[in-house]
Design a protein around this motif. Structure first.
Motif, short mmCIF file in Angstrom:
data_model
loop_
_atom_site.label_atom_id
_atom_site.label_comp_id
_atom_site.label_asym_id
_atom_site.label_seq_id
_atom_site.Cartn_x
_atom_site.Cartn_y
_atom_site.Cartn_z
N ARG A 3 0.84 -0.95 -0.02
CA ARG A 3 -0.11 -0.08 -0.09
C ARG A 3 0.79 1.23 -0.04
N ALA A 4 1.94 1.30 0.80
CA ALA A 4 2.81 2.34 0.72
C ALA A 4 3.42 2.33 -0.84
N VAL A 5 3.77 1.42 -1.44
CA VAL A 5 4.29 1.47 -2.80
C VAL A 5 3.24 2.09 -3.50
N PHE A 6 1.87 1.75 -3.35
CA PHE A 6 0.81 2.29 -4.23
C PHE A 6 0.79 4.00 -3.82
N LEU A 7 0.72 4.24 -2.85
CA LEU A 7 0.90 5.81 -2.60
C LEU A 7 2.07 6.50 -3.13
N LEU A 8 3.24 5.84 -2.97
CA LEU A 8 4.36 6.50 -3.68
C LEU A 8 4.42 6.66 -5.04
N LEU A 9 3.62 5.50 -5.68
CA LEU A 9 3.21 5.55 -7.09
C LEU A 9 2.76 6.93 -7.56
N ARG A 90 -15.87 10.19 -10.83
CA ARG A 90 -15.24 9.29 -9.85
C ARG A 90 -13.73 8.82 -10.04
N SER A 91 -13.58 8.57 -11.24
CA SER A 91 -12.27 8.08 -11.51
C SER A 91 -11.24 9.32 -11.47
N ALA A 92 -11.74 10.33 -11.89
CA ALA A 92 -10.98 11.79 -11.97
C ALA A 92 -10.51 12.03 -10.46
N LEU A 93 -11.74 11.93 -9.59
CA LEU A 93 -11.27 12.40 -8.33
C LEU A 93 -10.59 11.48 -7.50
N TRP A 94 -10.58 10.00 -8.01
CA TRP A 94 -9.65 9.09 -7.40
C TRP A 94 -8.19 9.43 -7.86
N PHE A 95 -8.21 9.83 -9.07
CA PHE A 95 -6.65 10.08 -9.41
C PHE A 95 -6.23 11.18 -9.01
N ALA A 96 -6.83 12.22 -8.59
CA ALA A 96 -6.32 13.54 -8.06
C ALA A 96 -6.10 13.12 -6.41
N LEU A 97 -6.84 12.32 -5.80
CA LEU A 97 -6.56 11.94 -4.59
C LEU A 97 -5.32 10.96 -4.31
N HIS A 98 -5.16 10.24 -5.28
CA HIS A 98 -4.21 9.28 -5.43
C HIS A 98 -2.85 10.20 -5.34
N LEU A 99 -2.91 11.24 -6.34
CA LEU A 99 -1.54 12.25 -6.60
C LEU A 99 -1.25 12.84 -5.32
N ALA A 100 -2.39 13.64 -4.55
CA ALA A 100 -2.15 14.21 -3.35
C ALA A 100 -1.67 13.40 -2.45
N SER A 101 -2.29 12.40 -2.12
CA SER A 101 -1.66 11.55 -1.11
C SER A 101 -0.38 11.05 -1.26
N GLY A 102 0.09 10.49 -2.56
CA GLY A 102 1.33 10.20 -2.87
C GLY A 102 2.40 11.22 -2.76
N GLY A 103 1.81 12.56 -3.01
CA GLY A 103 2.89 13.63 -2.85
C GLY A 103 2.97 14.02 -1.43
N LEU A 104 2.02 14.01 -0.72
CA LEU A 104 2.05 14.11 0.88
C LEU A 104 2.94 13.07 1.44
N VAL A 105 2.92 11.84 0.86
CA VAL A 105 3.66 10.73 1.68
C VAL A 105 5.19 10.94 1.33
N GLY A 106 5.41 11.43 -0.25
CA GLY A 106 6.54 11.29 -0.56
C GLY A 106 7.38 12.49 0.24
N VAL A 107 6.70 13.74 0.24
CA VAL A 107 7.38 14.96 0.84
C VAL A 107 7.57 14.57 2.38
N LEU A 150 9.53 10.17 11.78
CA LEU A 150 9.48 8.81 11.16
C LEU A 150 8.47 7.89 11.45
N LEU A 151 8.30 7.98 12.71
CA LEU A 151 7.18 6.68 13.21
C LEU A 151 5.79 7.57 12.77
N VAL A 152 5.63 8.61 12.97
CA VAL A 152 4.28 9.49 12.54
C VAL A 152 3.98 9.35 11.00
N THR A 153 5.22 9.26 10.21
CA THR A 153 4.98 9.20 8.87
C THR A 153 4.76 7.73 8.46
#
Length: 379
Positions: A3-9, A90-107, A150-153
């Motif tokens: 799941r972390a890999v999915f978010l980083l994607l 709905r797919s566009a919303l999912w895509f936007a949320l995927h990118l936003a959450s992935g960017g948040l996790v990456g940062v 790190l633990l919070v992340t």
């Protein structure tokens, strides 16, 4: 981990958008060249960037990623129909949320991992002075801050992954209209399977019953009446040939082999059902082809039941009033009443219901009577 890999994607997919936004922002702020031209190019780039989230291919890729990395069982899209507007949104919303959450996790990882490593190495004295002059208590606080971040992340990444797995069926699953369409298609498939089962039950069941009775009669009188035995064997041969033709017709429906499909029998083919045990009173009828086909099957099943469970001759009456009326009467056998038993009577009733008619079957004194009333239908 997956799941972390999915978010980083999602963070990786966000990079081109972030780089493009940074470039255009810098060009506009620094007033390099024509600002109007830069703005026009930026507007075109924004329009192009908003197209991928609405594409069917993007949705299919997101579904594949959710299946593999989130462990979510999602149905694939029916490519014979374009996605509905609701599905695209709905797919566009999912895509936007995927990118936003992935960017948040990456940062968060880019900040937390180096800080934790720096604090840890500073604590061990491997990078002494990297954080400036610190007291021993200060080094402890830096170490705790780095490890805590790190633990919070990690915990936040796990929570976002679980939330993504929960929301995937909502945003990537089929819409209400698509669910209804799939349910309707499934009902049609089940109805077709039931129809084929009825065809096999009526045609093959009737043939087997007739052949069994003829074979039993031939065996009983083989020595005393050879002519009757030969007649019975000829009837078995003819019944078997007719059953084979009907079986080929049903299998042709299963294969969807229209060119080789034999026409289904109708009331015009009633002669093949009549034996010496059946007294037929058939009047002139004028019904639609579908009613004629279903009426043939109802008569066939009723004669099969009469031969299998009844005793003595059978009377068949077919007449047309406002409706097509079919009556089959025979003497009841010694076994228990058949009302509610087996699938034959229920199959006849189902055939009649589909046409808007009705079937009644049950004991009438020492007789068994089946009466079917079917609408004539459009000719």
């Amino acid at each position: 981990m997956l799941r972390a890999v999915f978010l980083l994607l999602g963070g990786v997919l966000l990079l081109p958008y972030a780089l493009g936004a940074g470039v255009f922002t810098q060009l506009i702020v620094e007033e390099t060249g024509s600002r109007a031209g830069v703005l026009a190019i930026a507007v075109v780039a924004v329009v192009i960037a908003t197209v991928p989230p609405f594409l069917g291919g993007t949705r299919e890729l997101e579904i594949a990623a959710a299946r593999a990395l989130l462990g979510v069982d999602l149905p694939g899209h029916d490519r014979s129909r374009p996605p509905a507007l609701e599905t695209r949104l709905r797919s566009a919303l999912w895509f936007a949320l995927h990118l936003a959450s992935g960017g948040l996790v990456g940062v968060a990882l880019l900040i937390a991992v180096p800080l934790a490593l720096l604090a840890f190495t500073e604590r061990l004295g491997l990078t002494a002075g990297a954080l400036g002059p610190l007291t021993p208590a200060g080094r402890w606080w830096w170490t705790l801050a780095g490890v805590g971040l790190l633990l919070v992340t990690v915990a936040g990444t796990a929570g976002l992954g679980r939330l993504a797995a929960t929301m995937a069926p909502v945003l990537l699953g089929p819409s209400q209209a698509e669910r209804l369409a799939e349910l309707h298609a499934r009902e049609l498939r089940l109805a077709e399977r039931n129809r084929l089962a009825r065809e096999l039950h009526d045609s093959v069941g009737h043939a087997l019953t007739a052949m069994t009775l003829q074979a039993g009669a031939a065996r009983a009188v083989f020595g005393a009446d050879p002519d009757f035995a030969r007649s019975a064997l000829a009837a078995i041969e003819e019944t078997g040939r007719s059953a084979a033709e009907e079986l080929d017709a049903v299998l042709g429906i299963l294969r969807d082999d229209v060119a080789d499909r034999s026409p289904a029998p109708t009331l015009a083919d009633l002669d093949r059902l009549l034996t010496a045990q059946v007294t037929a009173e058939i009047g002139a009828v004028d019904v639609s082809p579908v009613v004629s086909r279903e009426a043939f099957r109802i008569i066939q099943e009723s004669l099969t039941n009469a031969a299998r469970h009844g005793d003595g001759p059978v009377t068949l009456r077919v007449r047309q009033e406002e409706e097509l009326v079919i009556e089959v009467v025979n003497r009841r056998g010694g076994g228990p009443a058949r009302e509610g038993g087996g699938h034959g009577i229920e199959g006849m009733r189902e055939r009649a219901r589909l046409l808007g008619g009705r079937v009644g079957a049950g004991p009438d004194g020492n007789l068994w009577r089946m009466t079917a009333r079917l609408p004539a239908g459009p000719r």
